[in-house]
Design an enzyme around this catalytic site. Structure first.
Site, PDB file in Angstrom:
ATOM      1  N   GLY A  15       0.824  -1.215   0.000  1.00 16.85           N
ATOM      2  CA  GLY A  15       0.000   0.000   0.000  1.00 16.85           C
ATOM      3  C   GLY A  15       0.850   1.254   0.000  1.00 16.85           C
ATOM      4  N   PHE A  16       2.044   1.170  -0.625  1.00 18.11           N
ATOM      5  CA  PHE A  16       3.022   2.265  -0.515  1.00 18.11           C
ATOM      6  C   PHE A  16       2.576   3.539  -1.221  1.00 18.11           C
ATOM      7  CE2 PHE A  16       5.198   2.903  -4.607  1.00 18.11           C
ATOM      8  CZ  PHE A  16       4.619   1.886  -5.347  1.00 18.11           C
TER       9      PHE A  16
ATOM     10  N   LYS B 175      -1.778   7.257   1.515  1.00 16.81           N
ATOM     11  CA  LYS B 175      -1.333   8.361   2.393  1.00 16.81           C
ATOM     12  C   LYS B 175      -0.390   7.849   3.485  1.00 16.81           C
ATOM     13  CE  LYS B 175      -5.778   9.488   2.865  1.00 16.81           C
ATOM     14  NZ  LYS B 175      -6.339   8.785   1.684  1.00 16.81           N
TER      15      LYS B 175
ATOM     16  N   GLY C 295      -0.914  -1.539  10.065  1.00 18.66           N
ATOM     17  CA  GLY C 295      -1.692  -0.400  10.546  1.00 18.66           C
ATOM     18  C   GLY C 295      -3.086  -0.387   9.961  1.00 18.66           C
TER      19      GLY C 295
ATOM     20  N   HIS D 196     -12.214  11.716  11.602  1.00 19.46           N
ATOM     21  CA  HIS D 196     -11.185  11.409  10.594  1.00 19.46           C
ATOM     22  C   HIS D 196     -11.462  12.155   9.293  1.00 19.46           C
ATOM     23  CE1 HIS D 196     -10.108   8.074  13.267  1.00 19.46           C
ATOM     24  NE2 HIS D 196      -8.972   8.013  12.598  1.00 19.46           N
TER      25      HIS D 196
ATOM     26  N   LYS E  30     -11.591   8.144   4.615  1.00 24.72           N
ATOM     27  CA  LYS E  30     -11.471   6.905   5.399  1.00 24.72           C
ATOM     28  C   LYS E  30     -12.596   5.945   5.034  1.00 24.72           C
ATOM     29  CE  LYS E  30     -10.981   5.189  10.127  1.00 24.72           C
ATOM     30  NZ  LYS E  30      -9.969   4.185   9.740  1.00 24.72           N
TER      31      LYS E  30
HETATM   32  P1  NAP Z   1      -5.188   5.164   1.378  1.00 27.93           P
HETATM   33  O1  NAP Z   1      -4.557   6.492   1.162  1.00 27.93           O
HETATM   34  O2  NAP Z   1      -6.496   4.857   0.697  1.00 27.93           O
HETATM   35  O3  NAP Z   1      -4.100   4.033   1.013  1.00 27.93           O
HETATM   36  C1  NAP Z   1      -4.362   2.670   0.854  1.00 27.93           C
HETATM   37  C2  NAP Z   1      -3.515   2.206  -0.315  1.00 27.93           C
HETATM   38  O4  NAP Z   1      -3.552   0.784  -0.426  1.00 27.93           O
HETATM   39  C3  NAP Z   1      -4.009   2.765  -1.652  1.00 27.93           C
HETATM   40  O5  NAP Z   1      -2.915   3.261  -2.396  1.00 27.93           O
HETATM   41  C4  NAP Z   1      -4.639   1.536  -2.307  1.00 27.93           C
HETATM   42  O6  NAP Z   1      -4.639   1.608  -3.710  1.00 27.93           O
HETATM   43  C5  NAP Z   1      -3.742   0.444  -1.798  1.00 27.93           C
HETATM   44  N1  NAP Z   1      -4.311  -0.893  -1.890  1.00 27.93           N
HETATM   45  C6  NAP Z   1      -5.609  -1.276  -2.037  1.00 27.93           C
HETATM   46  N2  NAP Z   1      -5.708  -2.617  -2.046  1.00 27.93           N
HETATM   47  C7  NAP Z   1      -4.453  -3.092  -1.899  1.00 27.93           C
HETATM   48  C8  NAP Z   1      -3.898  -4.396  -1.860  1.00 27.93           C
HETATM   49  N3  NAP Z   1      -4.659  -5.496  -1.959  1.00 27.93           N
HETATM   50  N4  NAP Z   1      -2.544  -4.533  -1.713  1.00 27.93           N
HETATM   51  C9  NAP Z   1      -1.760  -3.452  -1.629  1.00 27.93           C
HETATM   52  N5  NAP Z   1      -2.229  -2.173  -1.675  1.00 27.93           N
HETATM   53  C10 NAP Z   1      -3.558  -2.009  -1.809  1.00 27.93           C
HETATM   54  O7  NAP Z   1      -5.440   4.944   2.934  1.00 27.93           O
HETATM   55  P2  NAP Z   1      -4.540   5.440   4.161  1.00 27.93           P
HETATM   56  O8  NAP Z   1      -5.095   6.701   4.720  1.00 27.93           O
HETATM   57  O9  NAP Z   1      -3.105   5.352   3.804  1.00 27.93           O
HETATM   58  O10 NAP Z   1      -4.896   4.304   5.225  1.00 27.93           O
HETATM   59  C11 NAP Z   1      -4.576   2.930   4.999  1.00 27.93           C
HETATM   60  C12 NAP Z   1      -5.074   2.115   6.182  1.00 27.93           C
HETATM   61  O11 NAP Z   1      -4.340   2.506   7.356  1.00 27.93           O
HETATM   62  C13 NAP Z   1      -6.559   2.318   6.520  1.00 27.93           C
HETATM   63  O12 NAP Z   1      -7.111   1.094   6.958  1.00 27.93           O
HETATM   64  C14 NAP Z   1      -6.510   3.316   7.678  1.00 27.93           C
HETATM   65  O13 NAP Z   1      -7.639   3.212   8.521  1.00 27.93           O
HETATM   66  C15 NAP Z   1      -5.267   2.847   8.392  1.00 27.93           C
HETATM   67  N6  NAP Z   1      -4.612   3.835   9.267  1.00 27.93           N
HETATM   68  C16 NAP Z   1      -4.004   3.331  10.362  1.00 27.93           C
HETATM   69  C17 NAP Z   1      -3.318   4.166  11.212  1.00 27.93           C
HETATM   70  C18 NAP Z   1      -2.630   3.571  12.402  1.00 27.93           C
HETATM   71  O14 NAP Z   1      -1.981   4.304  13.160  1.00 27.93           O
HETATM   72  N7  NAP Z   1      -2.742   2.266  12.607  1.00 27.93           N
HETATM   73  C19 NAP Z   1      -3.257   5.542  10.960  1.00 27.93           C
HETATM   74  C20 NAP Z   1      -3.883   6.026   9.821  1.00 27.93           C
HETATM   75  C21 NAP Z   1      -4.546   5.158   8.962  1.00 27.93           C
HETATM   76  P3  NAP Z   1      -5.914   2.360  -4.447  1.00 27.93           P
HETATM   77  O15 NAP Z   1      -6.044   3.715  -3.851  1.00 27.93           O
HETATM   78  O16 NAP Z   1      -5.474   2.391  -5.875  1.00 27.93           O
HETATM   79  O17 NAP Z   1      -7.099   1.496  -4.165  1.00 27.93           O
END
Ligand code: NAP
Length: 255
Positions: A9-10, A13, A89, A145, A149
């Site tokens: 998921g690099f 965000k 995460g 959030h 999200k």
């Molecule tokens: P985001 O910007 O939507 O990033 C997710 C990324 O993963 C997107 O680039 C997406 O591609 C990609 N993706 C989708 N399916 C995938 C797969 N099967 N394999 C690999 N990559 C894939 O979301 P984000 O804000 O970074 O958040 C990601 C997750 O982290 C969420 O679940 C969020 O709730 C969580 N989070 C956790 C924390 C913590 O501290 N634990 C903090 C913030 C967020 P596409 O956009 O092309 O679909």
């Protein structure tokens, strides 16, 4: 010895913040990046993959996952099965999935971390909330959030509610004949307490835990203003899981 890291998921965000953090740490080496939709084959000498199955033979120690709730369980299962310690995460795991993954990590003798929140302040907020709930059993959680999200309520809100329910006697809040004139007005129900999810542009990740008692109130609040707030915890997670032989749920177990 350098720790070899994969980021799933690099392009997202959180994935971008993790990419920067890992790239800048001389103790960590990026060995693979996963995004199912990109056409890029390599970034700064690091191979990019569209399918996780093609990464099984990488010489990696840790799998960092910031993808989507739909992919996270399969990704973590794959990481453990391939011998990579997961630092996850991504939110949205069920308690049964966490139990299954913990069992798999024991079999594989691999460390791992699933953390609904990597910000140290948020971990402290959860601990303070559990402490306060012993004396203030009436509580509501408001998580706030950014509007991109995908899941609600947040993993942090669910974990906070779980920690509170471990220390207070189960209790239904509000009057028994309470009626919602608009569905959802009272928020989601978790063991009698209510969780409210706010989604607005401009926000990052924020949470309030509000306690009420006779003639007094107590509000705990944590704010992540920038995604860099999560990276200290991700860095710590990467460096700790390689020393362990069992997956844990929550950053507090590694502090
Ligand atoms: P985001 O910007 O939507 O990033 C997710 C990324 O993963 C997107 O680039 C997406 O591609 C990609 N993706 C989708 N399916 C995938 C797969 N099967 N394999 C690999 N990559 C894939 O979301 P984000 O804000 O970074 O958040 C990601 C997750 O982290 C969420 O679940 C969020 O709730 C969580 N989070 C956790 C924390 C913590 O501290 N634990 C903090 C913030 C967020 P596409 O956009 O092309 O679909």
């Amino acid at each position: 010895m350098s720790i070899n890291v994969i980021i799933a998921g690099f392009k997202g965000k959180m994935g971008q913040a993790a990419y920067k953090m890992v790239s800048e740490d001389p103790e960590l080496t990026l060995v693979g990046l996963l995004d199912p939709f990109t056409d890029e084959k390599e970034i700064a000498g690091v191979p990019v993959f569209n399918r996780k199955e093609d990464m099984a033979d990488l010489d990696a120690h840790v799998w960092v996952d910031f993808t989507t709730p739909k992919a996270a369980y399969e990704n973590t299962d794959f990481a453990l099965s391939s011998g990579f310690a997961p630092v996850v995460g991504t939110t949205g795991f069920t308690p049964e999935q966490i139990e299954e993954l913990t069992e798999l990590s024991r079999k594989k003798e691999l460390g791992g971390l699933i953390a609904p929140n990597f910000a140290l302040g948020a971990v402290l907020l959860m601990q303070f909330a559990a402490q306060a709930a012993k004396y203030f059993p009436d509580v509501e959680i408001i998580e706030l959030h950014h509007d991109q999200k995908k899941d609600a309520p947040s993993g942090t809100a669910v974990k906070t509610a779980e920690l509170i329910s471990q220390v207070r006697t189960s209790k239904q809040q509000g009057v028994a004949d309470e009626e919602e004139t608009i569905a959802g007005a009272r928020g989601a129900e978790f063991d009698g307490m209510r969780i409210h999810s706010v989604r607005l542009p401009g926000l990052v990740a924020h949470q309030e835990v509000i306690f009420g008692s006779q003639g007094e109130g107590l509000t705990l609040r944590h704010d992540s203003y920038d995604r860099v707030s999560f990276m200290t915890g991700v860095n710590l997670g990467i460096k700790e899981v390689v020393k362990r032989s069992e997956l844990v749920y929550g950053l507090e177990h590694l502090l």
